[in-house]
Motif scaffolding. Sequence first.
Motif, mmCIF file in Angstrom:
data_model
loop_
_atom_site.group_PDB
_atom_site.id
_atom_site.type_symbol
_atom_site.label_atom_id
_atom_site.label_comp_id
_atom_site.label_asym_id
_atom_site.label_seq_id
_atom_site.Cartn_x
_atom_site.Cartn_y
_atom_site.Cartn_z
ATOM 1 N N ASP A 82 -5.767 -22.394 2.684
ATOM 2 C CA ASP A 82 -6.060 -20.868 2.088
ATOM 3 C C ASP A 82 -7.513 -20.593 2.310
ATOM 4 O O ASP A 82 -7.781 -19.346 2.332
ATOM 5 C CB ASP A 82 -5.767 -20.929 0.556
ATOM 6 N N VAL A 83 -8.517 -21.437 2.330
ATOM 7 C CA VAL A 83 -9.941 -21.129 2.434
ATOM 8 C C VAL A 83 -10.191 -20.584 3.873
ATOM 9 O O VAL A 83 -10.954 -19.823 3.914
ATOM 10 C CB VAL A 83 -10.977 -22.293 1.886
ATOM 11 N N VAL A 84 -9.544 -21.230 4.787
ATOM 12 C CA VAL A 84 -9.810 -20.421 6.247
ATOM 13 C C VAL A 84 -9.165 -19.314 6.340
ATOM 14 O O VAL A 84 -9.841 -18.162 6.807
ATOM 15 C CB VAL A 84 -8.868 -21.549 7.103
ATOM 16 N N ALA A 116 -8.740 -17.251 3.932
ATOM 17 C CA ALA A 116 -9.684 -16.251 3.047
ATOM 18 C C ALA A 116 -11.024 -15.933 3.715
ATOM 19 O O ALA A 116 -11.363 -14.549 3.764
ATOM 20 C CB ALA A 116 -10.187 -16.979 1.571
ATOM 21 N N HIS A 117 -11.643 -16.832 4.455
ATOM 22 C CA HIS A 117 -12.780 -16.391 5.324
ATOM 23 C C HIS A 117 -12.302 -15.563 6.385
ATOM 24 O O HIS A 117 -13.083 -14.609 6.779
ATOM 25 C CB HIS A 117 -13.583 -17.836 5.791
ATOM 26 N N ALA A 118 -11.275 -15.831 7.195
ATOM 27 C CA ALA A 118 -10.978 -14.889 8.303
ATOM 28 C C ALA A 118 -10.660 -13.492 7.778
ATOM 29 O O ALA A 118 -11.236 -12.580 8.353
ATOM 30 C CB ALA A 118 -9.689 -15.541 8.853
ATOM 31 N N GLY A 119 -10.013 -13.557 6.585
ATOM 32 C CA GLY A 119 -9.690 -12.026 6.029
ATOM 33 C C GLY A 119 -10.917 -11.324 5.501
ATOM 34 O O GLY A 119 -11.064 -10.196 5.796
ATOM 35 N N ALA A 120 -11.879 -11.984 5.016
ATOM 36 C CA ALA A 120 -13.196 -11.554 4.227
ATOM 37 C C ALA A 120 -14.173 -11.005 5.190
ATOM 38 O O ALA A 120 -14.675 -10.173 5.215
ATOM 39 C CB ALA A 120 -13.379 -12.194 2.855
ATOM 40 N N LEU A 121 -14.298 -12.155 6.238
ATOM 41 C CA LEU A 121 -15.329 -11.920 7.043
ATOM 42 C C LEU A 121 -15.134 -11.714 8.383
ATOM 43 O O LEU A 121 -16.204 -11.951 9.385
ATOM 44 C CB LEU A 121 -16.330 -13.233 6.772
ATOM 45 N N GLU A 122 -13.963 -11.849 8.804
ATOM 46 C CA GLU A 122 -13.432 -11.868 10.275
ATOM 47 C C GLU A 122 -14.209 -12.741 11.213
ATOM 48 O O GLU A 122 -14.543 -12.584 12.244
ATOM 49 C CB GLU A 122 -13.501 -10.353 10.801
ATOM 50 N N GLY A 123 -14.400 -13.834 10.542
ATOM 51 C CA GLY A 123 -15.030 -14.821 11.392
ATOM 52 C C GLY A 123 -16.465 -14.822 11.527
ATOM 53 O O GLY A 123 -17.165 -15.589 12.292
ATOM 54 N N LYS A 124 -17.133 -13.924 10.995
ATOM 55 C CA LYS A 124 -18.530 -13.733 11.276
ATOM 56 C C LYS A 124 -19.151 -14.628 10.114
ATOM 57 O O LYS A 124 -18.665 -15.280 9.228
ATOM 58 C CB LYS A 124 -18.946 -12.591 10.683
ATOM 59 N N PRO A 125 -20.345 -14.938 10.344
ATOM 60 C CA PRO A 125 -21.292 -15.953 9.422
ATOM 61 C C PRO A 125 -21.113 -15.541 8.001
ATOM 62 O O PRO A 125 -21.095 -14.336 7.636
ATOM 63 C CB PRO A 125 -22.762 -15.694 9.890
ATOM 64 N N GLY A 126 -21.100 -16.532 7.052
ATOM 65 C CA GLY A 126 -20.852 -16.318 5.748
ATOM 66 C C GLY A 126 -20.373 -17.328 4.923
ATOM 67 O O GLY A 126 -19.694 -18.127 5.694
ATOM 68 N N VAL A 127 -19.967 -17.201 3.815
ATOM 69 C CA VAL A 127 -19.671 -18.200 2.720
ATOM 70 C C VAL A 127 -18.400 -17.532 1.981
ATOM 71 O O VAL A 127 -18.594 -16.529 1.250
ATOM 72 C CB VAL A 127 -20.488 -18.883 1.810
ATOM 73 N N VAL A 128 -17.266 -18.383 1.886
ATOM 74 C CA VAL A 128 -16.125 -18.125 1.042
ATOM 75 C C VAL A 128 -15.922 -19.094 0.083
ATOM 76 O O VAL A 128 -15.947 -20.350 0.481
ATOM 77 C CB VAL A 128 -14.961 -17.931 1.832
ATOM 78 N N LEU A 129 -15.881 -19.012 -1.184
ATOM 79 C CA LEU A 129 -15.575 -19.712 -2.283
ATOM 80 C C LEU A 129 -14.230 -19.368 -2.861
ATOM 81 O O LEU A 129 -13.975 -18.130 -3.171
ATOM 82 C CB LEU A 129 -16.695 -19.951 -3.173
ATOM 83 N N VAL A 130 -13.249 -20.161 -2.901
ATOM 84 C CA VAL A 130 -11.764 -20.070 -3.539
ATOM 85 C C VAL A 130 -11.713 -20.848 -4.707
ATOM 86 O O VAL A 130 -11.818 -22.160 -4.601
ATOM 87 C CB VAL A 130 -10.568 -20.345 -2.429
ATOM 88 N N THR A 155 -6.638 -22.685 -9.096
ATOM 89 C CA THR A 155 -6.006 -24.121 -9.656
ATOM 90 C C THR A 155 -6.887 -24.948 -8.794
ATOM 91 O O THR A 155 -7.142 -26.068 -9.780
ATOM 92 C CB THR A 155 -4.427 -24.299 -9.156
ATOM 93 N N GLY A 156 -7.258 -24.874 -7.730
ATOM 94 C CA GLY A 156 -8.037 -25.791 -6.991
ATOM 95 C C GLY A 156 -9.388 -24.976 -6.757
ATOM 96 O O GLY A 156 -9.691 -23.951 -6.911
ATOM 97 N N VAL A 157 -10.076 -25.946 -5.770
ATOM 98 C CA VAL A 157 -11.379 -25.110 -5.516
ATOM 99 C C VAL A 157 -11.814 -25.631 -3.922
ATOM 100 O O VAL A 157 -11.564 -26.843 -3.700
ATOM 101 C CB VAL A 157 -12.553 -25.820 -6.260
ATOM 102 N N ALA A 158 -12.342 -24.772 -3.190
ATOM 103 C CA ALA A 158 -12.547 -25.199 -1.871
ATOM 104 C C ALA A 158 -13.827 -24.060 -1.299
ATOM 105 O O ALA A 158 -13.609 -22.889 -1.621
ATOM 106 C CB ALA A 158 -11.285 -24.864 -0.649
ATOM 107 N N ALA A 159 -14.558 -24.331 -0.652
ATOM 108 C CA ALA A 159 -15.600 -23.451 0.066
ATOM 109 C C ALA A 159 -15.726 -23.871 1.607
ATOM 110 O O ALA A 159 -15.588 -24.853 2.038
ATOM 111 C CB ALA A 159 -16.986 -23.812 -0.699
ATOM 112 N N LEU A 160 -15.878 -22.654 2.271
ATOM 113 C CA LEU A 160 -16.176 -22.508 3.700
ATOM 114 C C LEU A 160 -17.170 -21.769 4.111
ATOM 115 O O LEU A 160 -17.202 -20.734 3.785
ATOM 116 C CB LEU A 160 -14.668 -22.330 4.291
ATOM 117 N N ALA A 161 -18.168 -22.345 5.044
ATOM 118 C CA ALA A 161 -19.327 -21.454 5.439
ATOM 119 C C ALA A 161 -19.191 -21.586 6.903
ATOM 120 O O ALA A 161 -19.035 -22.616 7.343
ATOM 121 C CB ALA A 161 -20.635 -21.944 4.975
ATOM 122 N N ILE A 162 -19.644 -20.608 7.613
ATOM 123 C CA ILE A 162 -19.852 -20.327 8.943
ATOM 124 C C ILE A 162 -21.231 -19.993 9.031
ATOM 125 O O ILE A 162 -21.509 -18.880 8.579
ATOM 126 C CB ILE A 162 -18.956 -19.508 9.881
#
Length: 74
Positions: free
Chosen positions: A12-14, A16-30, A33-40
């Motif tokens: 889901d974090v992948v 969320a990043h694609a939807g929010a930032l369209e693959g551009k640099p940035g960080v998404v924190l989901v 119930t759980g926790v995950a972060a992804l930064a490009i």
Amino acid sequence: STRARRVSVTSDVVLAHAGALEGKPGVVLVVGTGVAALAIEADGTLRTADGWGPWLGDEGGGAWIGAAGLRAAL
């Protein structure tokens, strides 16, 4: 029926990043119930944190908070 030519399974974090930032640099924190972060980063470097599920991680997520509360009460 529909025949898919390509199928991808991801977290889901992948998505969320694609939807929010369209693959551009940035960080998404989901966090839920759980926790995950992804930064490009600007150079394309991909970094992730947590997202390992309730048995191996998710510290700070709802499941972790609930379990910590139960441990404290017992």
